[in-house]
Each structure stands twice: as C-alpha cells, then as structure tokens.
Design an enzyme around this catalytic site. Structure first.
Site, mmCIF file in Angstrom:
data_model
loop_
_atom_site.group_PDB
_atom_site.id
_atom_site.type_symbol
_atom_site.label_atom_id
_atom_site.label_comp_id
_atom_site.label_asym_id
_atom_site.label_seq_id
_atom_site.Cartn_x
_atom_site.Cartn_y
_atom_site.Cartn_z
ATOM 1 N N LYS A 133 0.869 -1.188 0.000
ATOM 2 C CA LYS A 133 0.000 0.000 0.000
ATOM 3 C C LYS A 133 0.895 1.223 0.000
ATOM 4 O O LYS A 133 2.030 1.165 0.473
ATOM 5 C CB LYS A 133 -0.864 0.018 1.263
ATOM 6 C CG LYS A 133 -2.074 0.937 1.170
ATOM 7 C CD LYS A 133 -3.255 0.206 0.540
ATOM 8 C CE LYS A 133 -4.405 1.084 0.231
ATOM 9 N NZ LYS A 133 -5.591 0.308 -0.171
ATOM 10 N N ASP A 173 -7.043 4.247 -4.516
ATOM 11 C CA ASP A 173 -7.700 4.128 -3.204
ATOM 12 C C ASP A 173 -8.321 5.508 -2.954
ATOM 13 O O ASP A 173 -8.554 6.266 -3.914
ATOM 14 C CB ASP A 173 -6.686 3.730 -2.112
ATOM 15 C CG ASP A 173 -7.347 3.275 -0.811
ATOM 16 O OD1 ASP A 173 -7.820 2.139 -0.740
ATOM 17 O OD2 ASP A 173 -7.422 4.078 0.145
HETATM 18 P P1 NDP Z 1 -12.926 7.739 -2.943
HETATM 19 O O1 NDP Z 1 -11.883 8.754 -2.731
HETATM 20 O O2 NDP Z 1 -13.460 7.501 -4.302
HETATM 21 O O3 NDP Z 1 -14.189 8.034 -2.001
HETATM 22 C C1 NDP Z 1 -14.053 8.134 -0.625
HETATM 23 C C2 NDP Z 1 -15.379 8.565 -0.031
HETATM 24 O O4 NDP Z 1 -15.289 8.514 1.392
HETATM 25 C C3 NDP Z 1 -15.733 10.012 -0.375
HETATM 26 O O5 NDP Z 1 -17.127 10.151 -0.368
HETATM 27 C C4 NDP Z 1 -15.088 10.779 0.776
HETATM 28 O O6 NDP Z 1 -15.666 12.044 1.019
HETATM 29 C C5 NDP Z 1 -15.344 9.840 1.940
HETATM 30 N N1 NDP Z 1 -14.277 9.976 2.941
HETATM 31 C C6 NDP Z 1 -12.948 9.805 2.761
HETATM 32 N N2 NDP Z 1 -12.271 10.014 3.889
HETATM 33 C C7 NDP Z 1 -13.193 10.351 4.800
HETATM 34 C C8 NDP Z 1 -13.121 10.686 6.162
HETATM 35 N N3 NDP Z 1 -11.953 10.726 6.816
HETATM 36 N N4 NDP Z 1 -14.287 10.968 6.790
HETATM 37 C C9 NDP Z 1 -15.453 10.941 6.126
HETATM 38 N N5 NDP Z 1 -15.592 10.623 4.845
HETATM 39 C C10 NDP Z 1 -14.475 10.317 4.198
HETATM 40 O O7 NDP Z 1 -12.339 6.375 -2.327
HETATM 41 P P2 NDP Z 1 -12.826 4.872 -2.533
HETATM 42 O O8 NDP Z 1 -14.297 4.828 -2.739
HETATM 43 O O9 NDP Z 1 -11.933 4.245 -3.520
HETATM 44 O O10 NDP Z 1 -12.461 4.239 -1.105
HETATM 45 C C11 NDP Z 1 -13.384 4.170 -0.032
HETATM 46 C C12 NDP Z 1 -12.954 3.085 0.928
HETATM 47 O O11 NDP Z 1 -12.922 1.821 0.243
HETATM 48 C C13 NDP Z 1 -11.557 3.247 1.534
HETATM 49 O O12 NDP Z 1 -11.565 2.710 2.838
HETATM 50 C C14 NDP Z 1 -10.688 2.373 0.639
HETATM 51 O O13 NDP Z 1 -9.512 1.958 1.298
HETATM 52 C C15 NDP Z 1 -11.643 1.214 0.399
HETATM 53 N N6 NDP Z 1 -11.372 0.376 -0.762
HETATM 54 C C16 NDP Z 1 -11.244 0.908 -2.009
HETATM 55 C C17 NDP Z 1 -11.026 0.086 -3.094
HETATM 56 C C18 NDP Z 1 -10.958 0.600 -4.488
HETATM 57 O O14 NDP Z 1 -10.839 -0.202 -5.397
HETATM 58 N N7 NDP Z 1 -11.069 1.902 -4.716
HETATM 59 C C19 NDP Z 1 -10.867 -1.370 -2.923
HETATM 60 C C20 NDP Z 1 -11.101 -1.837 -1.578
HETATM 61 C C21 NDP Z 1 -11.319 -0.974 -0.556
HETATM 62 P P3 NDP Z 1 -15.119 13.351 0.234
HETATM 63 O O15 NDP Z 1 -15.721 13.269 -1.138
HETATM 64 O O16 NDP Z 1 -15.612 14.486 1.051
HETATM 65 O O17 NDP Z 1 -13.633 13.227 0.227
HETATM 66 O O1 2IT Z 2 -7.897 -1.616 -0.654
HETATM 67 C C1 2IT Z 2 -7.852 -2.132 -1.787
HETATM 68 O O2 2IT Z 2 -7.979 -3.349 -1.970
HETATM 69 C C2 2IT Z 2 -7.642 -1.242 -2.945
HETATM 70 N N1 2IT Z 2 -7.572 -0.021 -2.765
HETATM 71 C C3 2IT Z 2 -7.468 -1.814 -4.317
HETATM 72 C C4 2IT Z 2 -6.058 -2.253 -4.539
HETATM 73 C C5 2IT Z 2 -5.734 -2.693 -5.940
HETATM 74 O O3 2IT Z 2 -4.539 -2.988 -6.150
HETATM 75 O O4 2IT Z 2 -6.592 -2.753 -6.806
#
Ligand code: NDP
Ligand code: 2IT
Length: 460
Positions: A133, A173
C-alpha cells in the site's frame, strides 16, 4: 443466534507477538488495531500448526518501507512539499499489490494497517498477488487538474524506481481514481521507457480492464448477497444505508439497485444525506456526475431533490447519525473507524440483518463485537471488498496476455471470485469452531496460503 466469538482470545504466544509490535512502533494505533484482530483469529491455527509461529512474527514486519519527498509547484508558482510512501508488506505469493491513497491523514500507521490487511485480502482472491500500500498526505480537494498532474508526476518521479510489473503494482484508493492513475502511468512510461501494466485502474484506452471501476462496489454486494443467502434472504425489497459517495459507494449503490434493493443514504466528509424515497438510478447518475466530474459536495443533493435531509458531520468521520437510519443492510464505504460500538448498537436496535465493509476497517473492534454478539451477518473488508483488487489481478492478466476481456467475462470472473471468497471464509470459520464468524474465517484462510508459501521459501 449469536455468532461464537472469543473473549480475550489471544493466547500468551500471540500476546507476546502483539506486545513486540506495540513496543516497536508505539505510535501506530491503526496498525495495532489491524494486527490485533488478526492475531485474535490466529490462536487456534497456531495451536494446530506451531511451526507457523515464526511466520506470524515475520508477517507483522513489512519487507520494505519507502518514504520520500514529493515537491511540486502550485498554480501560483509556490513550492509545496508532501510526503510519499510505499509499504512493501509481503511478496510470498506474488508481486506487491495494493492501492495508493492521497489524503491529508495519510501516515505510516494508516498505510501499514492497509498493507497488512491487503496481504490477507489478496491471498483470499486466489490470485498470485502479494500485499502493499502507498500514498501521500497530499490533499487533492480544491486543487486544479494542473496541480494534481504536477503532484502525480513528482510522486512517480521517485516511486518509479521502487516498483515494476513483476515487483510491485499500485492502483487507486481514497483520493486516487482514473485521473490520478492516468497522470502517474504517463510519467512511469516516460521514465522507464516501457509500456507495461505497472498500475491497475487504468483507462480502457490504455490497458485498463472493463469493470475495474465498478469492481469493489459490485463485489461487495455479491459478497453480501451470499451472506444473506445463508439466512434465505436476498436484496430484493431491502432498505440499505451506504456511507461515502466515492468509487466504492457509487457502484455498491448501483448493484443494490440492480438486485432490487433501495438505497436511502450516502455521505461524504462534510455530511450525509437521507432520501427516504430512495436514491434511484437517475439520482445516482447525478451523484456520479457531482462527485466524478464536478467534484462537488453531497449536500448539493439535498438542494437538488425534494424530501431529502442533509446532516452536517462535525468533526470527521462521516457518520453523526447515518447509522441511526432504520435499514436491513448497512454498507460502510467511506473510511476506517466510521462505525463505533454505539453506532453498531443503533443498527442492531433497528434490526439490521447484515453489515458488509466496502471500506477498509470501517467498523471498530467494539462495533464488530456488537454485530457478532447479536447474530448480525458481518462481512469484514478483507473478504467483502476484495473484488477491487481481484479485478486488478484480472487487469494484470489481460495486460500480460496483451488482450482485453469483455465486460461480461470480467464480471463473471469477479462474481465467481466473490462467491469463492465467501465460501472459503464461511467454511474455514466453521472448521476452526467459529461458525458464522467471517472475520476469523477470512483471517485464517488468507493466512494459511501465505504461511505455506513463506515456509516453503525459507522465511527470508
Ligand atoms: P474515494 O476517494 O473515491 O471516495 C471516498 C469517499 O469517502 C468520499 O465520499 C469521501 O468524502 C469519503 N471519505 C474519505 N475520507 C473520509 C473521512 N476521513 N471521513 C469521512 N468521509 C471520508 O475512495 P474509494 O471509494 O476508492 O475508497 C473508499 C474506501 O474503500 C476506503 O476505505 C478504501 O480503502 C476502500 N477500498 C477501495 C477500493 C478501491 O478499489 N477503490 C478497494 C477496496 C477498498 P469526500 O468526497 O468528502 O472526500
Ligand atoms: O484496498 C484495496 O484493496 C484497494 N484499494 C485496491 C487495490 C488494488 O490494487 O486494486
């Protein structure tokens, strides 16, 4: 019926591993939280396989941590300096693989917790990927495209020498989506003078996989569907609360709608919206445009549509009441520690059936205990959100083969991976005497494959 949980389950051997971790890095609470949960689950495995104790001791230490300066110029011509990281946690079963997070809260503790969980998650997918990561404390919010581009280019100017398509393959992420991946890919290609699948989550015109943007959210709902099926239930007609409105949340909502459910909440870091009439496809498309193109705030949804209440969150994280809404299924998809014990009690008192983590570690240990003690189906992120990285693995395969699969083919593979992860976690939990405990099942199943590989390779 309550799921069998272990009260203070860590035995003395595991406790001493945990104490070493805390002594070494006393200021890393998120990393401690992630390690503690895994060590809790592993005690029965180590009783059966004492030869795996050295593996556990090795796994809690990253193979390599890279930290670097990221200097970049803002639009006004001022030098800005951020900090960049890559945690190369474990390469026993494949190249390091995991996302990059750009958020002001990023530090070693957060990235180590994410990298540690990634090792188990990637193992569960059944694909040959180790865990890593990275990211930066850069805040993309309010920055122009040109500033984001200069930052990404500077970030890659250092990172490129530490990664490789057979060594370490980053992805997105929080704060890193298609735009950032594109800028970083371009810089890597220029520096390395080669076109390879060095990052996943690429655009479809330059080697990205179809369905990768949708994969985490879709996979989450496929996993939750399997959990519900164990109780003869489905998404049809269920009320769902979703937090976040980013990549994971958007496509989780889309798949809930596909399966006949109704989504009544979404959020961002400034607050959450409650739409009792449901966020239908048209409204969801509006949210996607708001968040992905206009980069606006979720509060605008309440101004646009009738009958919607917006509640401001002060301070972060996003909850402040979102988990008090009466729903059947809750899908936290924003960030770590967004459901605490009290909020879990609120969900339970509203008779929630299932909670599945789209985000990484969104539920505190107290919240998880509340769910287990009340017999709520609980899907831990390292199993339930594994669809994103699994589809990244499929993107790597397509890049190596130099061909692209259709949407249907990738979606089918994603679906069967999620069904397999569910089955593996479910059966492993039962085998180790904790039926219905997906946390234990996922941790143990993920661990066993990595432990076997590390042992075979001589624990170096
Ligand atoms: P994005 O940046 O696309 O979206 C994040 C969302 O969460 C936004 O709505 C953001 O609000 C909100 N957010 C972020 N930080 C905070 C905080 N500290 N407090 C409140 N709201 C918050 O990220 P992802 O959708 O990609 O990721 C979301 C979660 O999913 C994370 O935990 C990530 O690690 C996990 N994840 C992501 C994967 C992926 O493929 N993208 C895979 C597996 C897990 P705002 O718009 O105001 O920033
Ligand atoms: O938390 C996660 O699994 C991710 N942000 C996706 C990682 C990836 O390599 O696709």
């Amino acid at each position: 019926m309550a799921v069998q949980t272990l009260v203070n389950p860590m035995d003395d051997t595991m406790k001493s591993v945990y104490e070493d971790v805390m002594t070494r890095d006393p200021n890393q609470p998120e990393f401690h939280q992630a390690v503690e949960e895994v060590l809790d689950s592993l005690s029965p495995v180590i009783k059966e396989h004492p030869e795996y104790l050295p593996v556990v001791k090795a796994m809690v230490e990253a193979e390599r941590i890279i930290q670097f300066r990221v200097p970049w110029y803002d639009d006004a011509g001022n030098l800005q300096v951020n900090r960049g990281f890559r945690i190369q946690m474990n390469s026993a079963i494949g190249p390091y693989k995991g996302g990059l997070r750009f958020h002001p809260s990023v530090n070693q503790s957060i990235l180590k917790f994410l990298a540690f969980e990634q090792v188990f998650k990637n193992s569960l997918t059944g694909l040959p990927m180790g865990g890593g990561k990275g990211g930066s404390d850069f805040n993309p919010k309010g920055k122009t495209d040109a500033e984001v581009m200069r930052f990404c280019q500077s970030f890659m100017m250092e990172l490129w020498r530490h990664i490789g398509h057979n060594l370490d393959v980053p992805a997105g992420d929080i704060g890193v989506g298609g735009r950032e991946i594109g800028y970083m890919f371009g810089m890597y290609k220029k520096l390395a003078n080669e076109f390879t699948g060095i990052l996943t989550g690429k655009g479809p015109s330059y080697g990205g996989s179809l369905i990768r943007p949708e994969a985490t959210g879709y996979g989450l709902v496929y996993f939750a569907k399997e959990m519900l099926a164990t109780k003869d239930k489905s998404f049809e007609g269920t009320l769902c609360s979703i937090s976040g409105s980013g990549n994971v949340a958007q496509f989780a909502a889309e798949k809930v709608l596909d399966l006949g459910g109704k989504v009544v909440t979404m959020s961002d870091s400034s607050g959450w919206i409650h739409d009792p009439s449901g966020i239908d496809r048209e409204k969801l498309n509006w949210i996607m445009d708001l968040k992905n193109n206009r980069r606006g705030r979720i509060s605008e949804y309440a101004e646009k549509f009738d009958g919607v209440v917006f509640t401001k969150s002060e301070p972060e994280p996003a909850s402040n009441g979102i988990w008090g809404v009466d729903v059947d299924v809750a899908l936290p998809c924003a960030t770590q520690n967004e459901i605490n014990g009290q909020e879990a009690e609120m969900l339970v008192s509203n008779n929630v059936i299932a909670v599945a983590e789209g985000a990484n570690m969104p539920c505190t240990p107290e919240a998880v205990e509340v769910f287990h003690n009340n017999g709520i189906l609980f899907g831990p992120g390292k199993a339930s959100n594994a669809g994103g990285v699994a589809t990244s693995g499929l993107e790597m395969s397509q890049n190596s083969l130099r061909l692209s699969w259709t949407r249907e083919e990738v979606d089918e593979r994603l679906h069967s991976i999620m069904v397999n992860i569910h089955q593996n976690a479910f059966e492993t939990a039962a085998k180790y005497g904790m039926p219905g405990n997906y946390v234990a099942g996922a941790n143990i199943a993920g661990f066993l494959k990595v432990a076997e590989a590390m042992t075979a390779q001589g624990l170096i």
